[in-house]
Scaffold this motif. Structure first.
Motif, PDB file in Angstrom:
ATOM      1  N   ILE A  23       0.838  -1.197   0.000  1.00  0.00           N
ATOM      2  CA  ILE A  23       0.000   0.000   0.000  1.00  0.00           C
ATOM      3  C   ILE A  23       0.875   1.250   0.000  1.00  0.00           C
ATOM      4  CG2 ILE A  23      -1.747   1.309   1.282  1.00  0.00           C
ATOM      5  CD1 ILE A  23      -2.614  -1.352   2.554  1.00  0.00           C
ATOM      6  N   ALA A  24       0.595   2.161  -0.931  1.00  0.00           N
ATOM      7  CA  ALA A  24       1.214   3.489  -0.900  1.00  0.00           C
ATOM      8  C   ALA A  24       0.402   4.303   0.112  1.00  0.00           C
ATOM      9  CB  ALA A  24       1.165   4.131  -2.282  1.00  0.00           C
ATOM     10  N   VAL A  25       1.014   4.572   1.244  1.00  0.00           N
ATOM     11  CA  VAL A  25       0.288   5.102   2.401  1.00  0.00           C
ATOM     12  C   VAL A  25       0.002   6.597   2.239  1.00  0.00           C
ATOM     13  CG1 VAL A  25       0.352   5.449   4.892  1.00  0.00           C
ATOM     14  CG2 VAL A  25       1.325   3.362   3.900  1.00  0.00           C
ATOM     15  N   GLU A  26      -1.261   6.973   2.458  1.00  0.00           N
ATOM     16  CA  GLU A  26      -1.655   8.376   2.437  1.00  0.00           C
ATOM     17  C   GLU A  26      -1.879   8.922   3.841  1.00  0.00           C
ATOM     18  OE1 GLU A  26      -4.981   8.982  -0.173  1.00  0.00           O
ATOM     19  OE2 GLU A  26      -4.101   7.775  -1.777  1.00  0.00           O
ATOM     20  N   TYR A  27      -2.409   8.092   4.727  1.00  0.00           N
ATOM     21  CA  TYR A  27      -2.626   8.483   6.120  1.00  0.00           C
ATOM     22  C   TYR A  27      -2.340   7.293   7.023  1.00  0.00           C
ATOM     23  CZ  TYR A  27      -5.008  12.659   4.408  1.00  0.00           C
ATOM     24  OH  TYR A  27      -5.300  13.838   3.780  1.00  0.00           O
ATOM     25  N   VAL A  28      -1.837   7.614   8.224  1.00  0.00           N
ATOM     26  CA  VAL A  28      -1.538   6.584   9.216  1.00  0.00           C
ATOM     27  C   VAL A  28      -2.386   6.835  10.457  1.00  0.00           C
ATOM     28  CG1 VAL A  28       0.266   5.457  10.580  1.00  0.00           C
ATOM     29  CG2 VAL A  28       0.856   6.543   8.389  1.00  0.00           C
ATOM     30  N   ASN A  29      -3.053   5.796  10.919  1.00  0.00           N
ATOM     31  CA  ASN A  29      -3.805   5.875  12.156  1.00  0.00           C
ATOM     32  C   ASN A  29      -2.839   5.889  13.343  1.00  0.00           C
ATOM     33  OD1 ASN A  29      -6.091   5.672  13.915  1.00  0.00           O
ATOM     34  ND2 ASN A  29      -5.681   3.497  14.138  1.00  0.00           N
ATOM     35  N   THR A  30      -3.128   6.696  14.353  1.00  0.00           N
ATOM     36  CA  THR A  30      -2.353   6.663  15.592  1.00  0.00           C
ATOM     37  C   THR A  30      -3.307   6.453  16.747  1.00  0.00           C
ATOM     38  OG1 THR A  30      -2.459   9.064  15.887  1.00  0.00           O
ATOM     39  CG2 THR A  30      -0.541   8.189  14.726  1.00  0.00           C
ATOM     40  N   THR A  31      -2.855   5.722  17.760  1.00  0.00           N
ATOM     41  CA  THR A  31      -3.708   5.391  18.891  1.00  0.00           C
ATOM     42  C   THR A  31      -2.976   5.593  20.205  1.00  0.00           C
ATOM     43  OG1 THR A  31      -3.031   3.060  18.997  1.00  0.00           O
ATOM     44  CG2 THR A  31      -4.832   3.616  17.481  1.00  0.00           C
ATOM     45  N   GLY A  33      -2.260   0.635  11.456  1.00  0.00           N
ATOM     46  CA  GLY A  33      -3.397   0.956  10.605  1.00  0.00           C
ATOM     47  C   GLY A  33      -3.057   2.034   9.599  1.00  0.00           C
ATOM     48  N   VAL A  34      -3.363   1.788   8.336  1.00  0.00           N
ATOM     49  CA  VAL A  34      -3.041   2.749   7.275  1.00  0.00           C
ATOM     50  C   VAL A  34      -4.178   2.815   6.256  1.00  0.00           C
ATOM     51  CG1 VAL A  34      -0.552   2.318   7.506  1.00  0.00           C
ATOM     52  CG2 VAL A  34      -1.892   1.038   5.808  1.00  0.00           C
ATOM     53  N   ARG A  59      -6.853   0.047  -6.072  1.00  0.00           N
ATOM     54  CA  ARG A  59      -8.043   0.343  -5.268  1.00  0.00           C
ATOM     55  C   ARG A  59      -7.663   1.104  -3.991  1.00  0.00           C
ATOM     56  NH1 ARG A  59     -11.068  -5.466  -5.224  1.00  0.00           N
ATOM     57  NH2 ARG A  59     -12.576  -4.386  -3.868  1.00  0.00           N
ATOM     58  N   ARG A  60      -8.558   1.998  -3.578  1.00  0.00           N
ATOM     59  CA  ARG A  60      -8.399   2.751  -2.330  1.00  0.00           C
ATOM     60  C   ARG A  60      -8.835   1.858  -1.173  1.00  0.00           C
ATOM     61  NH1 ARG A  60     -12.274   6.479  -1.984  1.00  0.00           N
ATOM     62  NH2 ARG A  60     -11.119   8.031  -0.787  1.00  0.00           N
ATOM     63  N   VAL A  61      -7.947   1.692  -0.201  1.00  0.00           N
ATOM     64  CA  VAL A  61      -8.233   0.763   0.891  1.00  0.00           C
ATOM     65  C   VAL A  61      -7.785   1.344   2.230  1.00  0.00           C
ATOM     66  CG1 VAL A  61      -7.952  -1.252  -0.606  1.00  0.00           C
ATOM     67  CG2 VAL A  61      -5.992  -0.439   0.732  1.00  0.00           C
ATOM     68  N   VAL A  62      -8.363   0.797   3.281  1.00  0.00           N
ATOM     69  CA  VAL A  62      -7.809   0.925   4.623  1.00  0.00           C
ATOM     70  C   VAL A  62      -7.490  -0.484   5.090  1.00  0.00           C
ATOM     71  CG1 VAL A  62      -8.947   3.070   5.279  1.00  0.00           C
ATOM     72  CG2 VAL A  62     -10.121   0.894   5.663  1.00  0.00           C
ATOM     73  N   SER A  63      -6.525  -0.595   5.992  1.00  0.00           N
ATOM     74  CA  SER A  63      -6.147  -1.927   6.453  1.00  0.00           C
ATOM     75  C   SER A  63      -5.402  -1.858   7.764  1.00  0.00           C
ATOM     76  CB  SER A  63      -5.267  -2.625   5.403  1.00  0.00           C
ATOM     77  OG  SER A  63      -4.943  -3.941   5.818  1.00  0.00           O
ATOM     78  N   ALA A  81     -11.717   7.809   6.267  1.00  0.00           N
ATOM     79  CA  ALA A  81     -11.700   6.352   6.312  1.00  0.00           C
ATOM     80  C   ALA A  81     -10.686   5.844   7.329  1.00  0.00           C
ATOM     81  CB  ALA A  81     -11.384   5.791   4.921  1.00  0.00           C
ATOM     82  N   VAL A  82      -9.501   6.438   7.351  1.00  0.00           N
ATOM     83  CA  VAL A  82      -8.484   6.011   8.305  1.00  0.00           C
ATOM     84  C   VAL A  82      -8.905   6.388   9.732  1.00  0.00           C
ATOM     85  CG1 VAL A  82      -6.066   6.286   9.009  1.00  0.00           C
ATOM     86  CG2 VAL A  82      -6.654   6.128   6.585  1.00  0.00           C
ATOM     87  N   ALA A  83      -9.603   7.505   9.871  1.00  0.00           N
ATOM     88  CA  ALA A  83     -10.047   7.931  11.201  1.00  0.00           C
ATOM     89  C   ALA A  83     -11.006   6.946  11.834  1.00  0.00           C
ATOM     90  CB  ALA A  83     -10.699   9.315  11.114  1.00  0.00           C
TER      91      ALA A  83
END
Length: 311
Positions: free
Chosen positions: A32-40, A64-65, A79-83, A114-116
């Motif tokens: 995945i070419a990452v556009e946003y990274v989830n942080t927790t 999570g990205v 395809r646009r994905v979250v994972s 979506a990442v949020a």
């Protein structure tokens, strides 16, 4: 590629940006070419060495990205994905995810949104279902200006419940009110439990992500037949519910969902965003290289909503 390394446990400053080899997707994986990274919040604990699971250093944190599939099974490429990943590797420009973890982002849903909801919306959806809300219920949501809390406020409203939001400080109280909560109360006020009682006279369910004293005070607002849904311990300790049976209160527990259930929960959360039921609150965005600043902000409890990293 650029990435953020954790090579030793400690304060936010141990997160250091640097170079890393580009990951390679193997069989059953996608790059995945990452556009946003989830942080927790849990990731701040992992960084400090107090996380709920062991990790081996050095590592690239992040689980999570969201982005576009660059390599993998042909039906997924482009395809646009979250994972979710495998517990690490997310704080980077590229990440490898198991194909079963991929969830396509619906048209019209921004990648940041979506990442949020990747982790927070999934969690809130699971908690709402576990609580078995009814239209006449009055629910109390702790930390209502956070990522999970804000989602819980909106999803509980969609179920027809009366929602009391607890938040710390005027800004967060106003944010919770803006999400539609019927009542928004500052838990920093000593008399906040009295204010809750005066507003509604009863609480049927508590969503407890704080624990400690706040969680216990919220628990004591529940009468016979009430439900206590404890899912976090931002205070550092779980809520004492040892007398729940004597009080006639049900403590709602949740199992660990499998991969298929997690995908369904994420898909459900994304659908609520697409339909306008859930509006993710993204309070902070930091460049990838500023991951240390993001962690410091989360730990200061000065953040609202979701904090994202942007490669």
């Amino acid at each position: 590629m650029r990435a953020v390394w954790l090579k030793e446990f400690g304060g936010p400053g141990v997160l250091v940006a640097g170079e890393a080899p580009d990951p390679v997707a193997g069989p059953g994986e996608a790059l995945i070419a990452v556009e946003y990274v989830n942080t927790t919040f849990v990731e701040t604990q992992v960084r400090a060495g107090t996380g709920p699971f062991p990790v081996e250093l050095p590592m690239i944190p992040g689980n999570g990205v969201g982005g576009v599939v660059r390599e993998g099974p042909p039906e997924w490429v482009g395809r646009r994905v979250v994972s979710s990943l495998r517990g690490s590797g997310g704080y980077a420009e590229l990440a490898v995810a198991p194909v079963p973890n991929l969830v396509e982002v619906p048209d019209g849903v921004a990648m940041a949104d979506a990442v949020a909801v990747l982790a927070d919306g999934r969690t809130a959806t699971m908690l709402i279902r576990a609580a078995g809300l009814r239209r006449w219920d009055t629910v109390l949501v702790e930390a209502a200006a956070g990522g999970v809390g804000g989602a819980l406020v909106q999803l509980a409203l969609a179920e027809g419940a009366t929602v009391i939001a607890l938040a710390g400080g005027p800004e967060k109280v106003e944010l919770a009110r803006g999400l539609g909560a019927h009542f928004a109360i500052d838990y920093r006020l000593d008399d906040w439990p009295d204010r809750v009682y005066d507003a509604t006279f009863r609480v049927d369910a508590v969503f407890d992500g704080v624990g400690g004293t706040i969680g216990r005070q919220a628990f004591e607002l529940l009468g016979k037949g009430g439900r206590m849904v404890s899912f976090g311990l931002a205070s550092g300790s779980w809520t004492d519910t040892s007398d729940a049976e004597a009080r006639g209160v049900k403590v709602v527990t949740m199992g660990r969902p499998g991969a298929a259930e997690l995908r369904e929960l994420i898909g459900s959360a994304l659908s609520t965003v697409a339909s306008g039921v859930l509006r993710p609150v993204i309070g902070q965005r930091f460049p990838l290289e500023k991951a240390a600043d993001a962690h410091a902000a989360i730990e200061s409890r000065g953040t609202v909503g979701k904090t994202l990293l942007v490669p």
